[in-house]
Design a protein around this motif. Structure first.
Motif, mmCIF file in Angstrom:
data_model
loop_
_atom_site.group_PDB
_atom_site.id
_atom_site.type_symbol
_atom_site.label_atom_id
_atom_site.label_comp_id
_atom_site.label_asym_id
_atom_site.label_seq_id
_atom_site.Cartn_x
_atom_site.Cartn_y
_atom_site.Cartn_z
ATOM 1 N N GLY A 311 0.795 -1.219 0.000
ATOM 2 C CA GLY A 311 0.000 0.000 0.000
ATOM 3 C C GLY A 311 0.832 1.276 0.000
ATOM 4 O O GLY A 311 0.284 2.364 -0.152
ATOM 5 N N TRP A 312 2.136 1.167 0.211
ATOM 6 C CA TRP A 312 2.999 2.356 0.202
ATOM 7 C C TRP A 312 3.937 2.286 -0.990
ATOM 8 O O TRP A 312 4.128 1.239 -1.596
ATOM 9 C CB TRP A 312 3.822 2.431 1.495
ATOM 10 N N ILE A 313 4.593 3.387 -1.271
ATOM 11 C CA ILE A 313 5.492 3.416 -2.430
ATOM 12 C C ILE A 313 6.623 2.393 -2.278
ATOM 13 O O ILE A 313 7.048 1.782 -3.258
ATOM 14 C CB ILE A 313 6.046 4.843 -2.689
ATOM 15 N N THR A 314 7.089 2.185 -1.060
ATOM 16 C CA THR A 314 8.175 1.214 -0.891
ATOM 17 C C THR A 314 7.726 -0.166 -1.348
ATOM 18 O O THR A 314 8.488 -0.918 -1.958
ATOM 19 C CB THR A 314 8.645 1.173 0.583
ATOM 20 N N GLY A 315 6.469 -0.497 -1.065
ATOM 21 C CA GLY A 315 5.934 -1.772 -1.513
ATOM 22 C C GLY A 315 5.797 -1.840 -3.036
ATOM 23 O O GLY A 315 5.986 -2.895 -3.637
ATOM 24 N N ILE A 412 25.178 -1.259 5.820
ATOM 25 C CA ILE A 412 23.815 -0.712 5.902
ATOM 26 C C ILE A 412 23.662 0.362 4.834
ATOM 27 O O ILE A 412 24.527 1.224 4.691
ATOM 28 C CB ILE A 412 23.531 -0.100 7.288
ATOM 29 N N VAL A 413 22.545 0.282 4.087
ATOM 30 C CA VAL A 413 22.244 1.353 3.147
ATOM 31 C C VAL A 413 21.049 2.143 3.666
ATOM 32 O O VAL A 413 19.973 1.603 3.865
ATOM 33 C CB VAL A 413 21.998 0.826 1.713
ATOM 34 N N ASP A 414 21.277 3.414 3.956
ATOM 35 C CA ASP A 414 20.208 4.319 4.394
ATOM 36 C C ASP A 414 19.740 5.041 3.137
ATOM 37 O O ASP A 414 20.456 5.874 2.589
ATOM 38 C CB ASP A 414 20.764 5.294 5.426
ATOM 39 N N THR A 415 18.526 4.689 2.685
ATOM 40 C CA THR A 415 18.079 5.132 1.364
ATOM 41 C C THR A 415 17.063 6.256 1.473
ATOM 42 O O THR A 415 15.986 6.074 2.029
ATOM 43 C CB THR A 415 17.433 3.957 0.614
ATOM 44 N N TRP A 416 17.386 7.410 0.942
ATOM 45 C CA TRP A 416 16.421 8.519 0.925
ATOM 46 C C TRP A 416 15.698 8.563 -0.410
ATOM 47 O O TRP A 416 16.322 8.530 -1.477
ATOM 48 C CB TRP A 416 17.100 9.876 1.138
ATOM 49 N N TRP A 417 14.372 8.662 -0.343
ATOM 50 C CA TRP A 417 13.556 8.894 -1.532
ATOM 51 C C TRP A 417 12.147 9.197 -1.082
ATOM 52 O O TRP A 417 11.896 9.335 0.111
ATOM 53 C CB TRP A 417 13.626 7.708 -2.499
ATOM 54 N N GLN A 418 11.216 9.329 -2.014
ATOM 55 C CA GLN A 418 9.844 9.729 -1.688
ATOM 56 C C GLN A 418 8.868 9.057 -2.645
ATOM 57 O O GLN A 418 9.267 8.595 -3.716
ATOM 58 C CB GLN A 418 9.669 11.241 -1.880
ATOM 59 N N THR A 419 7.594 9.086 -2.281
ATOM 60 C CA THR A 419 6.552 8.631 -3.206
ATOM 61 C C THR A 419 6.752 9.314 -4.564
ATOM 62 O O THR A 419 6.641 8.688 -5.615
ATOM 63 C CB THR A 419 5.162 8.995 -2.644
ATOM 64 N N GLU A 420 7.069 10.580 -4.513
ATOM 65 C CA GLU A 420 7.208 11.370 -5.744
ATOM 66 C C GLU A 420 8.428 10.973 -6.569
ATOM 67 O O GLU A 420 8.409 11.085 -7.788
ATOM 68 C CB GLU A 420 7.319 12.859 -5.396
ATOM 69 N N THR A 421 9.504 10.585 -5.899
ATOM 70 C CA THR A 421 10.715 10.261 -6.676
ATOM 71 C C THR A 421 10.612 8.861 -7.267
ATOM 72 O O THR A 421 11.378 8.522 -8.168
ATOM 73 C CB THR A 421 12.000 10.367 -5.826
ATOM 74 N N GLY A 422 9.703 8.041 -6.757
ATOM 75 C CA GLY A 422 9.447 6.716 -7.324
ATOM 76 C C GLY A 422 10.486 5.677 -6.975
ATOM 77 O O GLY A 422 10.168 4.500 -6.847
ATOM 78 N N ALA A 423 11.722 6.083 -6.848
ATOM 79 C CA ALA A 423 12.808 5.153 -6.556
ATOM 80 C C ALA A 423 13.846 5.859 -5.693
ATOM 81 O O ALA A 423 13.813 7.086 -5.534
ATOM 82 C CB ALA A 423 13.454 4.659 -7.857
ATOM 83 N N GLN A 424 14.769 5.064 -5.186
ATOM 84 C CA GLN A 424 15.821 5.588 -4.318
ATOM 85 C C GLN A 424 16.649 6.647 -5.050
ATOM 86 O O GLN A 424 16.910 6.527 -6.245
ATOM 87 C CB GLN A 424 16.721 4.438 -3.875
#
Ligand code: WT7
Length: 650
Positions: A311-315, A412-424
């Motif tokens: 239900g979220w962009i990550t999914g 560890i990878v700390d990944t910044w992104w958003q629903t809007e960016t679609g991907a990392q």
């Protein structure tokens, strides 16, 4: 010993890539150099190498109608074919695509051949219900294989899915159905959550019963919870009945690269959620690329698990499209981390031999609270890479994650992104980057970001400012569904030709990026975005409320928590106790928006702090909610109001 147990201060600690990683990393050390040398050629190469096109694109980026981008526009492809059929054709049909684990303990594994078969049948089922290319389909399902099957079947026929997280209320669901103009809703009778079935079909019924005709023609219902459902003949269709009546074969036809793939609603600064629109070729290119290089995926041997809900962009990007485009084997889990016992996730890691594990800081902090003994009692030695997403990860949680879950050896990878960016967009590369606890560090090869001041001037190292993306990227949103002006206004009006992410960021002395959280009126609760305005409008829709102001207050586990300040109508004060009013309002918000939006606390006040022009000063309320000394109150219309509120809070 670099495992977080020694006395070295966290600040300044770094972790060089392990040598064995560096040798086999799917991101070679020259990746960034290649991207920097010719960014567009680099993206064209990713698109051509990672995807199978029906018509290979010869164009890369068309930015002539900025900020409305077109990527790979003369190419055609089928997204579902890329996630399924081509792997079977390449001889990987027997590879497991999904190890699905139901909350009650039932399990089901689907190979790429089996998943392809299921998606073909589901595509025919959608067609039989009248769904055609371009039509919108709402997906309101638990985390079960049918959720993945449905998304891919919708994509396969060129329709557009809009997944609504199962925790959203009937009202939120209806708003999304209406905004998208959806023709079909796919749901389940119910899904398992913490040992009980939470109904979903009932919420769909309630959503469709709201006054005014909806665009929905059919409701397709998967049997999962086994709970009773009411039925509308002619409208409702059981999945298991209808799927038996359709043909097994379905040939995927190609669509243009810019054909819409999905709409996903996310909170903005107004009460109305934004339908973020993503399209096909560019989106799939960047999710496949990032899923490969950021997670160092070796599809023949890795078992990957991203704990996000579809239900979220990550999914969307890192459960469905990225992993499946790359032919990965992954785990999909229906339930909560702590059911039936707090070790459930670690049991799953052990059971399937998970090698790559991607989760949210809020979950990690939750595990820290319940103690290292719980993961310590499981065999987690299969893990070789850990990822974090959704909010800034504090260095303590980062180190705990590495030491306790990763046995002090996993990058560890700390990944910044958003629903809007679609991907990392910003992340260390395992095997390449020397990592720093708490920092997302560097834009990925092919991505150009900057940290700027209020005037758009880049800040120097050691300084803070606002995060912008300076160049278009393939998986960028293509707009807000039905509202092009809001798209331009929200993301492109502040700095002209640069995308404004609404996040604060700092560059450290090395130029690495540290995310500082949202700078707008959007909260981040357990990695989920909620808008203050949306919750405020839910509160004032209750008859006892005169006025309200909502803030996100720092919370040890969830990152931020919803704190609502409410002025009751006079009449309400005589008909119920303050405790009753608070309970009613918390329940009301959960019912209106969904349980994730339920305020942690509701503070009843007589006044709200406002400027002379009437704008609520949330900054001051945040100070109160976080138990801090209240900051500068000189711009308040009535400077005494804060001392009254502080007293009421106690
Ligand atoms: C917001 C986007 C990206 C998928 C999940 C959330 C925050 C996300 C990080 C990170 C610091 C992060 C930002 C961003 N955020 N990842 N690694 N470090 N902050 O997607 O609901 O669209 O929210 O989440 O504030 O703007 P979303």
């Amino acid at each position: 010993m670099l495992d977080g147990t020694d006395d070295q201060p966290i600040e300044g600690r770094t972790f060089p890539p392990p040598a064995d990683f560096a040798r086999t990393a799917s991101a070679g050390p020259d990746l960034a150099g290649r991207a920097a040398a010719d960014r567009l050629a680099f993206w064209a190469e990713q698109a051509l190498e990672r995807l199978t096109w029906a018509q290979a694109p010869t164009e890369t980026l068309d930015w002539s109608n900025a900020p409305f981008a077109r990527w790979f526009a003369d190419g055609t492809l089928n997204v579902a074919y890329n996630c399924l059929d081509r792997h079977v054709e390449a001889g990987h049909g027997d590879r497991v695509a999904l190890h699905w684990e139901g909350e009650p303990g039932d399990a089901r594994s689907l190979t790429y051949a089996e998943l392809t078969h299921e998606v073909k049948r589901a595509a025919n089922l959608l067609l039989s219900l009248g769904v055609r290319a371009g039509d919108r389909v709402i997906v309101y399902l638990p985390q079960i294989p049918e959720a993945v099957v449905t998304m891919l079947a919708v994509a396969r026929i060129g329709a557009v899915h809009s997944v609504v997280f199962g925790g959203f209320s009937a009202e939120s669901l209806r708003a999304r159905i209406d905004d998208a103009g959806a023709r079909l809703v796919v749901t389940a009778d119910g899904g398992w959550r913490k040992g009980a079935v939470s109904p979903l079909k009932a919420a769909v019924d309630e959503a469709l019963a709201v006054d005014g005709d909806s665009t929905v023609e059919h409701v397709l219902v998967v049997r999962r919870g086994g709970n009773d459902v009411s039925w509308t003949d002619g409208r409702d269709v059981w999945w298991h009945d209808a799927i038996e009546t359709v043909e097994a074969e379905h040939v995927a036809e190609p669509f243009e690269a810019e054909h819409p793939l999905f709409i996903l609603y996310t909170s903005g600064t107004t009460g109305k959620p934004k339908g973020i629109l993503h399209t096909s070729g560019g989106y799939l290119t960047q999710v496949a690329y990032t899923h490969s290089v950021v997670f160092d995926l070796h599809p023949e041997t890795d078992v990957y698990w991203c704990t996000a809900d579809v239900g979220w962009i990550t999914g969307h990007s890192y459960v469905v499209y990225g992993p499946l485009a790359n032919g990965a084997t992954q785990v999909l889990y229906e339930g909560t981390p702590d059911f039936p016992a707090p070790g459930r996730w670690w049991d799953i890691v052990e059971k399937y031999g998970v090698t790559i594990f991607y989760t949210a800081p809020t979950a990690i902090r939750g595990f820290m609270k319940s103690g290292r003994e719980i993961p310590g009692a499981r065999d987690l030695t299969s893990l070789r890479l850990l990822g974090s997403v959704g909010e800034p990860i504090n260095p303590e949680a980062w180190l705990w994650f590495r030491e306790v879950i990763g046995a002090g050896r996993t990058p560890i990878v700390d990944t910044w992104w958003q629903t809007e960016t679609g991907a990392q967009m910003i992340s260390p590369l395992p095997g390449v980057t020397t990592t720093k606890p708490g920092s997302a560090q560097t834009p990925l090869p092919g991505i150009v970001v900057d940290v700027v001041d209020d005037h758009g001037t880049p800040v120097g190292n050691g300084e803070s400012g606002l995060l912008v993306v300076s160049e278009p990227w393939p998986s960028m949103l293509r707009g807000i569904w039905g509202d092009p002006d809001r798209y331009v206004e929200t993301y492109w009006s502040r700095f002209g030709d640069r995308y404004f992410a609404d996040d604060g960021a700092r560059r450290d002395e090395d130029g690495d990026i540290w995310l500082l959280g949202r700078v707008d009126d959007v909260m981040n609760v357990s990695g989920h975005r909620l808008s203050t305005a949306e919750i405020e409008s839910a509160l004032v829709s209750h008859p006892i409320v005169a006025e309200s102001a909502v803030v996100g207050a720092a919370d040890e586990t969830t990152g931020q928590a919803v704190v609502a300040f409410v002025i009751l109508r006079n009449k309400a004060k005589t008909t119920q106790t303050p405790e009753e009013a608070v309970a009613a309002l918390r329940a009301h918000v959960a019912h209106q928006i969904g349980a994730i939006a339920r305020p942690r606390s509701v503070v009843l006040v007589d006044e709200l702090p406002k400027t002379r022009s009437g704008k609520i000063m949330r900054r001051l309320l945040r100070d109160v909610a976080e138990g801090r000394e209240v900051g500068d109150t000189t711009t308040l219309a009535d400077t005494s109001v804060m001392s009254v509120i502080t007293a009421e809070m106690r």
